[in-house]
Scaffold this active site. Structure first.
Site: not given
Length: 209
Positions: A104, A108, A200, A203
């Site tokens: 991703r 945007t 995340d 991560d």
């Protein structure tokens, strides 16, 4: 929500709570993700088609149930999807594996594809797409579009967490693909992250930022 199954097994919910805790270490997060993915896999494959095969037990000959059709395909959306993939392969080691490289763009929030590799004959197989998060749903929608282009017709999507906004977009884009998740959380924040979420997943799984 129509087309969405929330897997509320107590062990799933317990492990998910520990994973949400920001103090949970990378090693523990990775282990828990593998454990929870096995439980999620059990639920997403609950209604697989069966046939029978004649076998001999030490006591008698019987017609015993066995899975029908070609091997399953687990399609991992890289990189975080691999955390779910490993535990699912523990349960179904004969499954075929597809890898879909999509990330991703943080500006945007749109998906960027960089890799795709899948088994042949997808039209004849159940394909279970895995990604820990269904947030904006952009990556999941793009991944499934790619699989459909390669002939996949029987697809399910499995994630740890989903946002209502992501579910709505996903179901609008692929109404024929059921969603399985451990939790539908509150909402997305302005950066497209699920709240309360768990951060995340990639991560936290790999110890990166």
């Amino acid at each position: 929500m129509e087309g969405v199954t929330v897997i509320d097994h107590p062990l799933v919910q317990h492990k998910l709570t520990i994973m949400r805790d920001k103090e949970t270490s990378t090693a523990s997060f990775r282990r828990l993700l593998r454990e929870i993915s096995t439980l999620l896999c059990y639920e997403v494959t609950r209604n697989l088609d069966l046939t029978t095969v004649e076998i001999e037990t030490p006591m008698a000959t019987i017609d015993a149930p066995t899975l029908e059709g070609k091997k399953l395909v687990f399609a991992s959306i890289l990189r975080a999807g691999n955390g779910l993939l490993e535990g699912m392969l523990d349960l179904v080691p004969a499954a075929r594996v597809a890898h879909i490289g999509i990330y991703r763009d943080h500006e945007t929030l749109q998906p960027v594809e960089y890799y795709f590799k899948a088994p042949e004959n997808l039209a004849d197989r159940l394909v279970i797409v895995v990604d820990p998060m269904l947030a904006t749903a952009n990556s999941a929608i793009a991944a499934i579009e790619k699989l459909k282009e390669r002939g996949a017709r029987n697809i399910r999507f499995l994630c740890l967490l989903a946002a209502p906004e992501g579910i709505e977009r996903f179901r609008a884009g692929h109404p024929d693909v059921p969603v399985f998740t451990a939790s539908i959380d509150s909402h997305l924040n302005e950066k497209g992250y699920i709240v309360p979420g768990l951060g995340d997943a990639g991560d936290r799984m790999y110890g990166t930022k």
